[in-house]
Design an enzyme around this catalytic site. Structure first.
Site, mmCIF file in Angstrom:
data_model
loop_
_atom_site.group_PDB
_atom_site.id
_atom_site.type_symbol
_atom_site.label_atom_id
_atom_site.label_comp_id
_atom_site.label_asym_id
_atom_site.label_seq_id
_atom_site.Cartn_x
_atom_site.Cartn_y
_atom_site.Cartn_z
ATOM 1 N N PHE A 15 0.824 -1.247 -0.067
ATOM 2 C CA PHE A 15 -0.214 0.059 -0.082
ATOM 3 C C PHE A 15 0.788 1.345 0.086
ATOM 4 O O PHE A 15 0.228 2.307 -0.105
ATOM 5 C CB PHE A 15 -1.051 0.085 1.204
ATOM 6 C CG PHE A 15 -2.023 -0.945 1.258
ATOM 7 C CD1 PHE A 15 -2.934 -1.158 0.524
ATOM 8 C CD2 PHE A 15 -1.850 -2.202 2.080
ATOM 9 C CE1 PHE A 15 -3.934 -2.164 0.240
ATOM 10 C CE2 PHE A 15 -2.563 -3.225 2.084
ATOM 11 C CZ PHE A 15 -3.497 -3.351 1.134
ATOM 12 N N HIS A 20 -4.313 6.292 -1.266
ATOM 13 C CA HIS A 20 -5.085 5.955 -0.123
ATOM 14 C C HIS A 20 -4.110 6.222 1.047
ATOM 15 O O HIS A 20 -4.667 6.448 2.119
ATOM 16 C CB HIS A 20 -5.816 4.456 -0.250
ATOM 17 C CG HIS A 20 -7.183 4.403 0.481
ATOM 18 N ND1 HIS A 20 -7.963 5.499 0.559
ATOM 19 C CD2 HIS A 20 -7.530 3.394 1.176
ATOM 20 C CE1 HIS A 20 -9.123 5.098 1.264
ATOM 21 N NE2 HIS A 20 -8.907 3.763 1.606
ATOM 22 N N TYR A 64 -5.764 -1.458 9.204
ATOM 23 C CA TYR A 64 -6.144 -1.157 8.134
ATOM 24 C C TYR A 64 -7.026 0.105 8.209
ATOM 25 O O TYR A 64 -7.744 0.478 9.620
ATOM 26 C CB TYR A 64 -6.973 -2.020 7.483
ATOM 27 C CG TYR A 64 -5.747 -3.178 6.885
ATOM 28 C CD1 TYR A 64 -5.219 -2.902 5.872
ATOM 29 C CD2 TYR A 64 -5.518 -4.393 7.678
ATOM 30 C CE1 TYR A 64 -4.116 -3.694 5.123
ATOM 31 C CE2 TYR A 64 -4.557 -5.347 7.146
ATOM 32 C CZ TYR A 64 -3.903 -5.037 6.091
ATOM 33 O OH TYR A 64 -2.934 -5.979 5.654
ATOM 34 N N ASN A 66 -9.966 1.087 7.546
ATOM 35 C CA ASN A 66 -11.291 1.074 7.945
ATOM 36 C C ASN A 66 -11.434 0.786 9.284
ATOM 37 O O ASN A 66 -12.596 0.665 9.956
ATOM 38 C CB ASN A 66 -11.908 -0.178 7.178
ATOM 39 C CG ASN A 66 -12.111 0.067 5.653
ATOM 40 O OD1 ASN A 66 -11.582 1.390 5.255
ATOM 41 N ND2 ASN A 66 -12.397 -0.869 4.707
ATOM 42 N N ASN A 112 -14.391 5.409 4.844
ATOM 43 C CA ASN A 112 -14.465 4.532 5.829
ATOM 44 C C ASN A 112 -13.559 4.761 6.904
ATOM 45 O O ASN A 112 -13.843 4.323 8.119
ATOM 46 C CB ASN A 112 -14.289 3.247 5.080
ATOM 47 C CG ASN A 112 -15.464 2.558 4.514
ATOM 48 O OD1 ASN A 112 -16.407 3.066 4.537
ATOM 49 N ND2 ASN A 112 -15.065 1.764 3.384
#
Length: 188
Positions: A15, A20, A64, A66, A112
């Protein structure tokens, strides 16, 4: 006044440098620019700056995105902070690449990470800095935010991160409105 800057992102190399993870990337820039290093706690990495306006705590969750809310309320007690000291840095697909929006408070929209934090805190009454990552209407949103930036986009973002790393570390209640105007009118 102290400031707890929470950069949102997802842990792991897969990631790293994705759209993001702009919250992580900005915090990494602040850390490197100020000769700091990240220390590790159970659920997050952090670093601390001492400024005239107070302490600035930089936090990267190891959860993560979320599940970002799982850091609260314990992170407040770890650093003797509260919701009024919180500034969340996150991506925004509704803003063009290189544009930012600093807000004193706001809703959770469809993000989120914000939804998780607001749910645990029982409030969305905290500051946030949205970093525009552009949008691509031809791709689904999940694939888009998990995609990496091209070289030209990274060059623009590096200039933005450099600018923001100077602006954010001395935010205080007294100068917040001025910072909003300066940051929100910038474009890289």
């Amino acid at each position: 006044m102290g400031l707890l800057i929470l950069g949102l992102g997802n842990p792991g190399l897969e990631f790293s440098l994705t759209r993001h993870n702009v919250g992580f990337s900005l915090l990494d820039k602040i850390v490197s620019k100020n000769g700091l290093f990240l220390k590790r706690k159970k659920k997050y990495e952090y670093s601390e700056l001492k400024m005239i306006s107070g302490r600035v705590i930089l936090v990267k969750p190891l959860t993560y995105m979320n599940l970002s809310g799982s850091l609260f309320p314990s992170i407040f007690s770890d650093f003797y902070m509260c919701i009024k000291n919180l500034l969340v840095v996150l991506d925004n697909v509704d803003l063009p690449l290189g544009k930012c929006r600093l807000k004193e408070r706001g809703g959770v929209s469809t993000h989120n990470g914000l939804r998780s934090i607001s749910s645990v805190l029982g409030s969305s009454n905290y500051s946030r800095l949205y970093i525009g990552v552009g949008s691509n209407l031809m791709r689904d949103i999940k694939s888009f935010v998990l995609s990496r930036f091209c070289k030209d986009e990274m060059d623009r973002l590096e200039k933005l991160y450099d600018f923001l790393s100077d602006e954010l570390i001395d935010i205080s209640e007294a100068n917040f409105k001025n910072k909003v105007q300066k940051i929100n009118s910038s474009n890289f």
